[in-house]
Write a protein that holds these residues in place. Structure first.
Motif, PDB file in Angstrom:
ATOM      1  N   TRP A   1       0.884  -1.183   0.000  1.00  0.00           N
ATOM      2  CA  TRP A   1       0.000   0.000   0.000  1.00  0.00           C
ATOM      3  C   TRP A   1       0.909   1.217   0.000  1.00  0.00           C
ATOM      4  O   TRP A   1       1.686   1.418   0.926  1.00  0.00           O
ATOM      5  N   GLU A   2       0.803   2.048  -1.042  1.00  0.00           N
ATOM      6  CA  GLU A   2       1.715   3.182  -1.177  1.00  0.00           C
ATOM      7  C   GLU A   2       0.916   4.454  -1.457  1.00  0.00           C
ATOM      8  O   GLU A   2       0.158   4.521  -2.421  1.00  0.00           O
ATOM      9  N   GLU A   3       1.096   5.460  -0.605  1.00  0.00           N
ATOM     10  CA  GLU A   3       0.414   6.751  -0.759  1.00  0.00           C
ATOM     11  C   GLU A   3       1.392   7.796  -1.275  1.00  0.00           C
ATOM     12  O   GLU A   3       2.576   7.803  -0.916  1.00  0.00           O
ATOM     13  N   SER A   4       0.884   8.703  -2.101  1.00  0.00           N
ATOM     14  CA  SER A   4       1.701   9.801  -2.625  1.00  0.00           C
ATOM     15  C   SER A   4       0.795  10.994  -2.905  1.00  0.00           C
ATOM     16  O   SER A   4      -0.414  10.848  -3.102  1.00  0.00           O
ATOM     17  N   GLY A   5       1.424  12.181  -2.943  1.00  0.00           N
ATOM     18  CA  GLY A   5       0.678  13.394  -3.280  1.00  0.00           C
ATOM     19  C   GLY A   5      -0.135  13.978  -2.159  1.00  0.00           C
ATOM     20  O   GLY A   5      -0.857  14.957  -2.363  1.00  0.00           O
ATOM     21  N   GLY A   6      -0.040  13.424  -0.964  1.00  0.00           N
ATOM     22  CA  GLY A   6      -0.770  13.954   0.174  1.00  0.00           C
ATOM     23  C   GLY A   6       0.128  14.761   1.092  1.00  0.00           C
ATOM     24  O   GLY A   6       1.299  15.026   0.780  1.00  0.00           O
ATOM     25  N   PRO A   7      -0.378  15.167   2.251  1.00  0.00           N
ATOM     26  CA  PRO A   7       0.439  15.920   3.206  1.00  0.00           C
ATOM     27  C   PRO A   7       1.513  15.027   3.820  1.00  0.00           C
ATOM     28  O   PRO A   7       1.429  13.801   3.776  1.00  0.00           O
ATOM     29  N   ALA A   8       2.532  15.660   4.374  1.00  0.00           N
ATOM     30  CA  ALA A   8       3.586  14.909   5.060  1.00  0.00           C
ATOM     31  C   ALA A   8       2.988  14.176   6.254  1.00  0.00           C
ATOM     32  O   ALA A   8       2.130  14.701   6.962  1.00  0.00           O
ATOM     33  N   VAL A   9       3.424  12.948   6.471  1.00  0.00           N
ATOM     34  CA  VAL A   9       2.897  12.132   7.568  1.00  0.00           C
ATOM     35  C   VAL A   9       4.034  11.764   8.511  1.00  0.00           C
ATOM     36  O   VAL A   9       5.209  11.813   8.158  1.00  0.00           O
TER      37      VAL A   9
END
Length: 357
Positions: A292-300
Motif C-alpha cells: 500500500w503506497e500513498e503519494s501526493g498527500g500531506p507529510a505524515v
C-alpha cells in the motif's frame, strides 16, 4: 471434549434453526435476552462510562438475532432504544437534544447492521446445512460422500467460531478505544461493513475463499474520494482463504480510513497505489506480498498513540509480517505472508490492473 463438540453441533444444526422458525418461541427468548442485557447494564452502571450506554445492548442484539432470528433481533433493537432513551437520555443534562438524537440514531444504525450481518450468516449456515443434508441423501452409500459431509461439518464449525469471535472482538475493542458513542458507532460500522464484504465474497465461492481483486475493489470502493483517478491496483488475481480475506479486508479498511483522515485522500490530489504478487512455493502455498503506497498527500509521521486501527493494521492477518513507513511522501505499508491459494482456469495467471475514479 468430543461430547461437547457434538452438543454444540446439535444446537447449531438443529435447535437454533427450529427456534428461528417458531415465532412463539423466538420472540419470548429475545425478550428474555433484552431483559438480561438491561439488568446487566444497570448493574454495571458504576463501572461503565456514561458515554457508552448501549454496550450490553449490542451484545443482546447479536445474541437475539443469532438465536431467535432477524425479527426478534429488530425487536431487541427497538426495546434497547426505548430503554436507553428513558433511563440515560430523558432526564440527562449531559446531552443536548441533538446529541441525544445522534447517539440514538448511531446505535440504531449499528444495531441494524449487526442484525443484517448475523442474518446473512444465519442464511449461509442454513444453506450449508441444507446442502449437507442433500448430499447426505445422495451420497450416503459412498465413501466419497462421507468424506464430503465431514468436510462440510468441519467447515461449518470453523466458520461459525471464527466469525462470531471476530464480531465479539470488534465490538469489545471498538468500545475500549472509543471516547464516545458516535466514534464507537462510526468505527464499528465501517469494520463490520468491511467484514461483511469479505464474508459475502467467501460465501459466493462455497467457503473456498475470496477473489483478491474483488476483495480489494469492494472494500475500498466506499472510501475512494471522487474526482480524478485516486487509486490504482495491480496484481495477479487469485483466491485467498476466508480467514485471510476477513483480516485483509479489515486491514485495508483501516488503511483507507487513515488515508482519508491524515494521508493521500485527505486532500484533492493524493493517490493510493495497491499492488501485490504471488510467488508459487509448491502446489498449495504461495508467497504473498501486498504494498500500500500513498503519494501526493500531506507529510505524515509516526502516530504518537496506537489506537485500534493501528493494531488491526500492524497485526495484519495470520502469519503476515507487516511493515509501515511514514515517509514525507506518504505512508507505505508492506504485508508479506505464506498463504494457501486456490486458482481456477479463469483466474490462473491473469493480471488485474484497474484505476478508480
Amino acid at each position: 471434549m468430543m461430547r461437547m463438540v457434538q452438543l454444540v453441533d446439535g444446537i447449531v444444526e438443529r435447535v437454533l434453526p427450529r427456534i428461528r422458525r417458531r415465532p412463539a418461541v423466538a420472540y419470548p427468548i429475545a425478550v428474555a435476552i433484552f431483559v438480561a442485557a438491561a439488568l446487566l447494564r444497570v448493574l454495571l452502571s458504576n463501572w461503565l462510562p456514561i458515554s457508552l450506554p448501549f454496550l450490553t445492548f449490542f451484545i443482546a442484539v447479536l445474541l437475539a438475532t443469532l438465536i431467535a432470528g432477524s425479527g426478534p433481533g429488530l425487536l431487541v433493537v427497538a426495546a434497547s432504544l426505548a430503554f436507553a432513551w428513558r433511563f440515560y437520555f430523558f432526564d440527562s443534562h449531559q446531552y443536548s437534544q441533538f446529541e441525544t438524537a445522534l447517539a440514538l440514531s448511531a446505535f440504531a444504525l449499528m444495531a441494524v447492521l449487526i442484525v443484517a450481518v448475523v442474518h446473512l450468516l444465519n442464511s449461509k449456515v442454513e444453506s450449508l446445512l441444507y446442502e449437507r443434508d442433500r448430499n447426505e441423501g445422495l451420497l450416503q452409500d459412498s465413501a466419497l460422500g462421507e468424506l464430503h459431509l465431514e468436510q462440510l461439518n468441519v467447515e461449518l464449525r470453523h466458520r461459525l467460531k471464527n466469525t462470531f469471535a471476530v464480531i465479539a472482538g470488534l465490538v469489545s475493542q471498538s468500545a475500549r478505544y472509543s471516547m464516545d458513542v458516535q466514534s464507537f458507532a462510526k468505527s464499528l460500522s465501517g469494520r463490520l461493513a468491511a467484514m461483511g464484504t469479505a464474508m459475502d465474497l467467501v460465501a459466493t465461492r462455497s467457503f473456498l475463499g475470496a477473489s483478491l481483486n474483488e476483495l480489494i475493489v469492494d472494500t475500498l470502493k466506499p472510501l475512494v474520494p471522487p474526482g480524478a483517478a485516486r487509486m490504482t491496483i495491480q496484481g495477479a488475481d487469485g483466491i485467498i482463504p476466508g480467514e485471510v480475506a476477513n483480516a485483509l479486508a479489515l486491514t485495508l479498511h483501516e488503511l483507507g480510513t487513515n488515508a482519508i483522515k491524515y494521508g493521500a485522500w485527505s486532500g484533492d490530489k493524493g493517490l493510493v497505489r495497491v499492488s501485490w504478487t504471488f510467488d508459487r512455493l509448491n502446489d498449495d502455498d504461495a508467497q504473498f506480498e501486498l504494498v500500500w503506497e500513498e503519494s501526493g498527500g500531506p507529510a505524515v509521521s509516526q502516530p504518537e498513540r496506537r489506537g485500534l486501527g493501528s493494531l488491526l493494521i500492524d497485526s495484519g492477518f495470520p502469519s503476515a509480517k507487516v511493515e509501515r513507513e511514514f515517509s514525507p511522501d506518504g505512508v507505505v505499508c508492506r504485508m508479506k505472508a505464506v498463504v494457501k491459494q486456490t486458482t481456477t482456469g479463469r483466474t490462473r495467471g491473469r493480471r488485474a490492473v484497474h484505476s478508480k475514479s
